[in-house]
Design a protein around this motif. Structure first.
Motif, PDB file in Angstrom:
ATOM      1  N   GLY A 171      27.114  13.135 -11.075  1.00  0.00           N
ATOM      2  CA  GLY A 171      27.318  14.120 -10.006  1.00  0.00           C
ATOM      3  C   GLY A 171      28.435  15.109 -10.302  1.00  0.00           C
ATOM      4  N   LEU A 172      29.381  14.681 -11.142  1.00  0.00           N
ATOM      5  CA  LEU A 172      30.529  15.536 -11.476  1.00  0.00           C
ATOM      6  C   LEU A 172      30.155  16.617 -12.502  1.00  0.00           C
ATOM      7  CD1 LEU A 172      33.594  15.299 -10.609  1.00  0.00           C
ATOM      8  CD2 LEU A 172      33.980  14.163 -12.791  1.00  0.00           C
ATOM      9  N   ILE A 173      29.208  16.291 -13.403  1.00  0.00           N
ATOM     10  CA  ILE A 173      28.879  17.160 -14.546  1.00  0.00           C
ATOM     11  C   ILE A 173      28.469  18.587 -14.152  1.00  0.00           C
ATOM     12  CG2 ILE A 173      27.259  17.457 -16.490  1.00  0.00           C
ATOM     13  CD1 ILE A 173      27.442  14.327 -16.803  1.00  0.00           C
ATOM     14  N   PRO A 174      27.496  18.789 -13.212  1.00  0.00           N
ATOM     15  CA  PRO A 174      27.118  20.179 -12.886  1.00  0.00           C
ATOM     16  C   PRO A 174      28.259  21.003 -12.309  1.00  0.00           C
ATOM     17  CG  PRO A 174      26.043  18.600 -11.402  1.00  0.00           C
ATOM     18  CD  PRO A 174      26.651  17.820 -12.505  1.00  0.00           C
ATOM     19  N   PHE A 175      29.132  20.372 -11.531  1.00  0.00           N
ATOM     20  CA  PHE A 175      30.271  21.098 -10.944  1.00  0.00           C
ATOM     21  C   PHE A 175      31.268  21.524 -12.028  1.00  0.00           C
ATOM     22  CE2 PHE A 175      28.756  18.569  -7.315  1.00  0.00           C
ATOM     23  CZ  PHE A 175      28.579  19.586  -6.380  1.00  0.00           C
ATOM     24  N   VAL A 176      31.493  20.648 -13.015  1.00  0.00           N
ATOM     25  CA  VAL A 176      32.383  20.991 -14.135  1.00  0.00           C
ATOM     26  C   VAL A 176      31.792  22.158 -14.927  1.00  0.00           C
ATOM     27  CG1 VAL A 176      33.446  20.156 -16.279  1.00  0.00           C
ATOM     28  CG2 VAL A 176      33.316  18.647 -14.294  1.00  0.00           C
ATOM     29  N   LEU A 177      30.479  22.134 -15.151  1.00  0.00           N
ATOM     30  CA  LEU A 177      29.802  23.223 -15.877  1.00  0.00           C
ATOM     31  C   LEU A 177      29.958  24.563 -15.142  1.00  0.00           C
ATOM     32  CD1 LEU A 177      26.529  21.438 -17.057  1.00  0.00           C
ATOM     33  CD2 LEU A 177      28.277  22.449 -18.546  1.00  0.00           C
ATOM     34  N   ILE A 178      29.816  24.528 -13.813  1.00  0.00           N
ATOM     35  CA  ILE A 178      29.973  25.751 -12.998  1.00  0.00           C
ATOM     36  C   ILE A 178      31.383  26.327 -13.160  1.00  0.00           C
ATOM     37  CG2 ILE A 178      30.091  26.646 -10.615  1.00  0.00           C
ATOM     38  CD1 ILE A 178      27.797  24.599  -9.974  1.00  0.00           C
ATOM     39  N   VAL A 179      32.406  25.440 -13.099  1.00  0.00           N
ATOM     40  CA  VAL A 179      33.799  25.893 -13.248  1.00  0.00           C
ATOM     41  C   VAL A 179      34.041  26.477 -14.640  1.00  0.00           C
ATOM     42  CG1 VAL A 179      36.217  25.147 -13.265  1.00  0.00           C
ATOM     43  CG2 VAL A 179      34.691  24.317 -11.488  1.00  0.00           C
ATOM     44  N   ILE A 180      33.443  25.875 -15.677  1.00  0.00           N
ATOM     45  CA  ILE A 180      33.586  26.400 -17.046  1.00  0.00           C
ATOM     46  C   ILE A 180      32.988  27.807 -17.147  1.00  0.00           C
ATOM     47  CG2 ILE A 180      32.793  26.117 -19.441  1.00  0.00           C
ATOM     48  CD1 ILE A 180      33.099  23.057 -19.015  1.00  0.00           C
ATOM     49  N   VAL A 181      31.802  27.998 -16.556  1.00  0.00           N
ATOM     50  CA  VAL A 181      31.145  29.325 -16.552  1.00  0.00           C
ATOM     51  C   VAL A 181      32.029  30.347 -15.824  1.00  0.00           C
ATOM     52  CG1 VAL A 181      29.159  30.651 -15.694  1.00  0.00           C
ATOM     53  CG2 VAL A 181      28.808  28.411 -16.749  1.00  0.00           C
ATOM     54  N   LEU A 182      32.564  29.969 -14.663  1.00  0.00           N
ATOM     55  CA  LEU A 182      33.449  30.856 -13.894  1.00  0.00           C
ATOM     56  C   LEU A 182      34.714  31.197 -14.685  1.00  0.00           C
ATOM     57  CD1 LEU A 182      33.218  29.248 -10.322  1.00  0.00           C
ATOM     58  CD2 LEU A 182      32.299  31.465 -11.021  1.00  0.00           C
ATOM     59  N   ALA A 183      35.246  30.198 -15.401  1.00  0.00           N
ATOM     60  CA  ALA A 183      36.465  30.412 -16.199  1.00  0.00           C
ATOM     61  C   ALA A 183      36.205  31.416 -17.321  1.00  0.00           C
ATOM     62  CB  ALA A 183      36.962  29.086 -16.770  1.00  0.00           C
ATOM     63  N   PHE A 184      35.064  31.280 -18.010  1.00  0.00           N
ATOM     64  CA  PHE A 184      34.711  32.233 -19.073  1.00  0.00           C
ATOM     65  C   PHE A 184      34.551  33.649 -18.506  1.00  0.00           C
ATOM     66  CE2 PHE A 184      33.353  28.664 -21.909  1.00  0.00           C
ATOM     67  CZ  PHE A 184      34.013  29.086 -23.057  1.00  0.00           C
ATOM     68  N   ARG A 185      34.030  33.723 -17.275  1.00  0.00           N
ATOM     69  CA  ARG A 185      33.743  35.032 -16.670  1.00  0.00           C
ATOM     70  C   ARG A 185      34.991  35.683 -16.063  1.00  0.00           C
ATOM     71  NH1 ARG A 185      33.320  39.325 -15.199  1.00  0.00           N
ATOM     72  NH2 ARG A 185      31.745  40.401 -13.952  1.00  0.00           N
ATOM     73  N   TYR A 186      35.804  34.903 -15.349  1.00  0.00           N
ATOM     74  CA  TYR A 186      36.863  35.502 -14.523  1.00  0.00           C
ATOM     75  C   TYR A 186      38.301  35.182 -14.940  1.00  0.00           C
ATOM     76  CZ  TYR A 186      33.100  36.516 -11.209  1.00  0.00           C
ATOM     77  OH  TYR A 186      31.956  36.990 -10.616  1.00  0.00           O
ATOM     78  N   LEU A 187      38.509  34.107 -15.687  1.00  0.00           N
ATOM     79  CA  LEU A 187      39.889  33.676 -15.952  1.00  0.00           C
ATOM     80  C   LEU A 187      40.585  34.621 -16.936  1.00  0.00           C
ATOM     81  CD1 LEU A 187      41.482  31.178 -14.902  1.00  0.00           C
ATOM     82  CD2 LEU A 187      41.110  30.150 -17.119  1.00  0.00           C
ATOM     83  N   MET A 188      41.797  35.031 -16.561  1.00  0.00           N
ATOM     84  CA  MET A 188      42.574  35.891 -17.458  1.00  0.00           C
ATOM     85  C   MET A 188      43.909  35.211 -17.785  1.00  0.00           C
ATOM     86  SD  MET A 188      42.868  36.654 -14.098  1.00  0.00           S
ATOM     87  CE  MET A 188      41.620  37.889 -13.825  1.00  0.00           C
ATOM     88  N   ASN A 189      44.574  35.717 -18.821  1.00  0.00           N
ATOM     89  CA  ASN A 189      45.838  35.116 -19.263  1.00  0.00           C
ATOM     90  C   ASN A 189      47.001  35.688 -18.456  1.00  0.00           C
ATOM     91  OD1 ASN A 189      44.514  33.657 -21.339  1.00  0.00           O
ATOM     92  ND2 ASN A 189      44.420  35.539 -22.555  1.00  0.00           N
ATOM     93  N   VAL A 190      47.998  34.850 -18.184  1.00  0.00           N
ATOM     94  CA  VAL A 190      49.109  35.286 -17.337  1.00  0.00           C
ATOM     95  C   VAL A 190      50.419  35.460 -18.104  1.00  0.00           C
ATOM     96  CG1 VAL A 190      48.114  34.236 -15.275  1.00  0.00           C
ATOM     97  CG2 VAL A 190      49.728  32.931 -16.645  1.00  0.00           C
ATOM     98  N   ALA A 191      50.477  34.991 -19.340  1.00  0.00           N
ATOM     99  CA  ALA A 191      51.730  35.104 -20.098  1.00  0.00           C
ATOM    100  C   ALA A 191      51.440  35.240 -21.582  1.00  0.00           C
ATOM    101  CB  ALA A 191      52.602  33.875 -19.845  1.00  0.00           C
ATOM    102  N   GLU A 192      52.406  35.803 -22.286  1.00  0.00           N
ATOM    103  CA  GLU A 192      52.268  35.957 -23.738  1.00  0.00           C
ATOM    104  C   GLU A 192      52.428  34.597 -24.419  1.00  0.00           C
ATOM    105  OE1 GLU A 192      51.429  38.595 -25.234  1.00  0.00           O
ATOM    106  OE2 GLU A 192      51.933  40.285 -23.939  1.00  0.00           O
ATOM    107  N   THR A 193      51.721  34.416 -25.527  1.00  0.00           N
ATOM    108  CA  THR A 193      51.904  33.193 -26.315  1.00  0.00           C
ATOM    109  C   THR A 193      52.934  33.465 -27.414  1.00  0.00           C
ATOM    110  OG1 THR A 193      50.081  33.816 -27.771  1.00  0.00           O
ATOM    111  CG2 THR A 193      49.546  32.386 -25.920  1.00  0.00           C
ATOM    112  N   THR A 194      53.524  32.393 -27.917  1.00  0.00           N
ATOM    113  CA  THR A 194      54.476  32.515 -29.024  1.00  0.00           C
ATOM    114  C   THR A 194      54.065  31.553 -30.133  1.00  0.00           C
ATOM    115  OG1 THR A 194      55.908  30.816 -28.062  1.00  0.00           O
ATOM    116  CG2 THR A 194      56.400  33.102 -27.488  1.00  0.00           C
ATOM    117  N   LYS A 195      54.505  31.831 -31.333  1.00  0.00           N
ATOM    118  CA  LYS A 195      54.185  30.952 -32.472  1.00  0.00           C
ATOM    119  C   LYS A 195      55.159  29.771 -32.482  1.00  0.00           C
ATOM    120  CE  LYS A 195      50.825  33.374 -34.418  1.00  0.00           C
ATOM    121  NZ  LYS A 195      49.479  32.825 -34.626  1.00  0.00           N
ATOM    122  N   ALA A 196      55.133  29.018 -31.413  1.00  0.00           N
ATOM    123  CA  ALA A 196      56.056  27.889 -31.290  1.00  0.00           C
ATOM    124  C   ALA A 196      55.679  26.783 -32.276  1.00  0.00           C
ATOM    125  CB  ALA A 196      56.014  27.353 -29.860  1.00  0.00           C
ATOM    126  N   LYS A 197      56.697  26.135 -32.848  1.00  0.00           N
ATOM    127  CA  LYS A 197      56.460  25.029 -33.773  1.00  0.00           C
ATOM    128  C   LYS A 197      56.511  23.706 -33.014  1.00  0.00           C
ATOM    129  CE  LYS A 197      58.230  27.242 -37.983  1.00  0.00           C
ATOM    130  NZ  LYS A 197      59.259  27.176 -39.046  1.00  0.00           N
TER     131      LYS A 197
END
Length: 488
Positions: A171-197
C-alpha cells in the motif's frame, strides 16, 4: 547557482517535502502492531522480531550525524529523491520477503531514507523562512509528522485483520512513486553545494559509538543490565563517542559541529528534548503494557485508546506553531509541561478499576501538552543558531532524539520489570491463595504505576530547565513589528 525561490514555489516545495516526511514517519511506526503476527509467520522469537524496530533505529541513529555533510555535498533534489528511492526499494523488498532476513534487510534500507528525510526538511525550512515565520511552518509540518504515527496503529491493525501484513508495504509503494514523480517535477534546490571532504575517521567513530550506545540500551530491556553484551556495548559506545566528540571539537571542518552547544537556547532545548522524548517513548510502551498485561485489553483496543489524543496533537500542531511565532517558546513550554505533569500524576496510582474513558481523557491531556512542546522545541533550538550551523543543529537534534528514545525505553522497561517482580513477591506473601494469572496482572499494574512515577519526576525536571529559557527576545519582537509594518 540557486535561483531566488518565489512564495508559490516555496509552497510547492513544502507540500512535496511534507508528503515525503509523512510517508517516512508512517512507515517508521506502521510495523509496531504487526510484530506478534510476524513472529508466527516466520517462526521467530520476540528477541529476534524486535530487530525490525531496533535495526531501523540503529540505521537511523548512525546515519543522522553524516547528514550535515550530505547536505553540504549534495543538492536538495538529490538527497530527497535518493531518500524516497531508498524508501521505495526497502518497501518492495519487505513486500516480497519470503524470510525474516530479507524483511529485515528491506526494513534497514527504508531506515536509510528515513534518516536523511527529517534533518533535510529542517534545514530547508531554515533556508526558506525567516525566524519569525518558522513557528507556523514547523507547526504545519508537525501536523504531518504527528498525524502519521497517530493513524498508524489503527490502520495497521485494520490491514492485518482483514488483508495481510504484506499490504503494509504494498500500500505504501504507489504513494512513494507519486512523491518521487512530484519531486522530479517540482522540487528545486535551496542552497549551494560545496566540495566538502568526508572525514572517514569521524564517520567510523560516529557509526561505532552511536551504534553501540543504541544497541546496548535497546538490548537492556530484554537481556538485562547485567548482561555482558549490554555492559560492553554501552562502555565501548560511550568511549568511542567521546573520542568522536573530541575529534569534532579539534577539527576545522567537523562532520558534526558541536559548537552549536555554545548557544544557550539550543543547549536548553536539547536537554528538554531528551527529557520529553524519554517521557513520550515511555508512555507509548507503558500504557499498552498496563492495558494488555494488567487489564486484558486487546492490542486493537490499546491502539484505539492512543488514537484520539494523537489526532488532537496533530491538529493542534499548526495552532501552537502560530502561537510560537506570537509569544515565543517559554510560555508554550510551561503550558505544555504543566499538562504533561497533570497527565503523569493521573497514572501513578493505576488499579484494576481504572476506567477506559479515564485513560482516554488522560492520554488526550498528555497529547495536548506535547503539542505545545514538540515542534516549537525544534524551532526554538534551530532559530538560536546562525544559518550556516542549521544543518549541524538539525543533525544534533535528531541524534539526541534517537539516543534519548533508546535510553528512555531501556530505563522504563527496567524500572517496570524490577518493580513488577518486587510487587509479585509482596502479593504472594500477603495472599497465598492468589492465582498465577492474578499475580501477574496485579504486578503489571503496580509496576507500570511505579514506572510512571519516574516519568513524573522527569516532567518536573523538564519544567525546571524551562524556567532558564529566556523570554521572547527583543530581536524577535522587532522582526515581528517590521513584518506587521510591511503588511500594512
Amino acid at each position: 547557482m540557486v535561483k531566488e525561490i518565489t512564495e508559490r514555489n516555496k509552497k510547492i516545495l513544502l507540500i512535496v517535502l511534507i508528503a515525503g516526511c509523512f510517508l517516512s514517519t508512517l512507515n517508521q511506526t506502521l510495523l509496531n502492531v504487526a510484530l506478534s503476527g510476524l513472529m508466527e509467520v516466520f517462526h521467530i522469537k520476540p528477541a529476534t522480531v524486535q530487530w525490525l524496530s531496533t535495526g531501523f533505529m540503529l540505521v537511523n541513529g548512525v546515519l543522522v550525524p553524516i547528514t550535515a555533510f550530505l547536505m553540504k555535498r549534495f543538492t536538495t533534489r538529490q538527497l530527497f529523491i535518493s531518500s524516497m528511492f531508498f524508501l521505495l526499494i526497502g518497501s518492495v523488498l519487505c513486500a516480497v520477503a519470503t524470510n525474516f532476513g530479507l524483511l529485515l534487510t528491506g526494513r534497514m534500507i527504508q531506515a536509510i531514507g528515513a534518516g536523511i528525510m527529517m534533518p533535510l526538511m529542517m534545514t530547508v525550512i531554515l533556508y526558506l523562512y525567516p525566524s519569525e515565520k518558522r513557528g507556523s511552518v514547523m507547526g504545519t509540518i508537525g501536523f504531518a509528522i504527528i498525524f502519521a504515527p497517530a493513524i498508524a496503529p489503527t490502520l495497521a491493525g485494520f490491514i492485518i485483520e482483514y488483508v495481510s501484513w504484506r499490504w503494509l508495504f504494498i500500500g505504501l509503494i504507489p504513494f512513494v512513486l507519486i512523491v518521487i514523480v512530484l519531486a522530479f517535477r517540482y522540487l528545486m534546490n535551496v542552497a549551494e553545494t560545496t566540495k566538502a571532504k568526508l572525514d572517514i575517521a569521524s564517520v567510523i567513530l560516529s557509526t561505532v559509538g552511536f551504534g553501540c550506545i543504541l544497541y546496548g540500551f535497546s538490548s537492556a530491556g530484554s537481556k538485562g543490565w547485567d548482561h555482558p553484551v549490554v555492559i560492553s556495548t554501552i562502555l565501548i559506545g560511550v568511549s568511542v563517542t567521546t573520542a568522536f566528540c573530541i575529534r569534532q571539537m579539534k577539527s576545522n571542518d567537523p562532520l558534526l559541529n558541536l559548537s552549536v552547544f555554545k548557544y544557550k537556547i539550543f543547549t536548553l532545548t536539547s536537554i528538554i528534548n531528551i527529557l520529553i522524548t524519554m517521557i513520550m517513548y515511555a508512555d507509548l510502551i507503558l500504557l499498552p503494557i498496563y492495558m494488555q498485561n494488567g487489564r486484558g485489553f486487546t492490542a486493537f483496543e490499546a491502539g484505539l485508546l492512543l488514537l484520539p489524543g494523537a489526532v488532537i496533537n496533530a491538529f493542534l500542531s499548526p495552532v501552537t506553531g502560530r502561537m510560537y511565532d506570537k509569544y515565543g517558546a517559554k510560555p508554550l513550554f510551561i503550558t505544555g509541561l504543566v499538562l504533561i505533569i497533570i497527565s503523569m500524576w493521573g497514572v501513578i496510582d493505576l488499579s484494576e478499576s481504572t476506567t477506559y474513558m479515564y485513560l482516554l481523557v488522560r492520554t488526550c491531556i498528555l497529547r495536548i501538552g506535547l503539542s505545545f512542546i514538540t515542534m516549537p522545541l525544534n524551532t526554538a533550538g534551530l532559530n538560536a543558531l546562525p544559518r550556516e550551523l542549521g544543518s549541524h543543529g538539525s543533525a544534533v537534534n535528531n541524534t539526541v532524539r534517537q539516543l534519548a528514545g533508546a535510553i528512555g525505553t531501556a530505563i522504563v522497561v527496567t524500572v517496570y520489570t524490577i518493580q513488577s517482580a518486587s510487587h509479585a513477591s509482596e502479593f504472594s506473601l500477603v495472599d497465598e491463595n492468589i492465582t498465577a494469572m492474578q499475580l501477574e496482572k496485579l504486578a503489571s499494574i503496580f509496576g507500570a504505576s511505579d514506572a510512571y512515577v519516574l516519568m513524573l519526576i522527569l516532567s518536573f525536571v523538564a519544567l525546571i530547565v524551562t524556567c532558564f529559557m529566556p523570554n521572547k527576545t527583543s530581536k524577535q519582537k522587532d522582526s515581528l513589528k517590521k513584518t506587521a509594518l510591511q503588511k500594512s
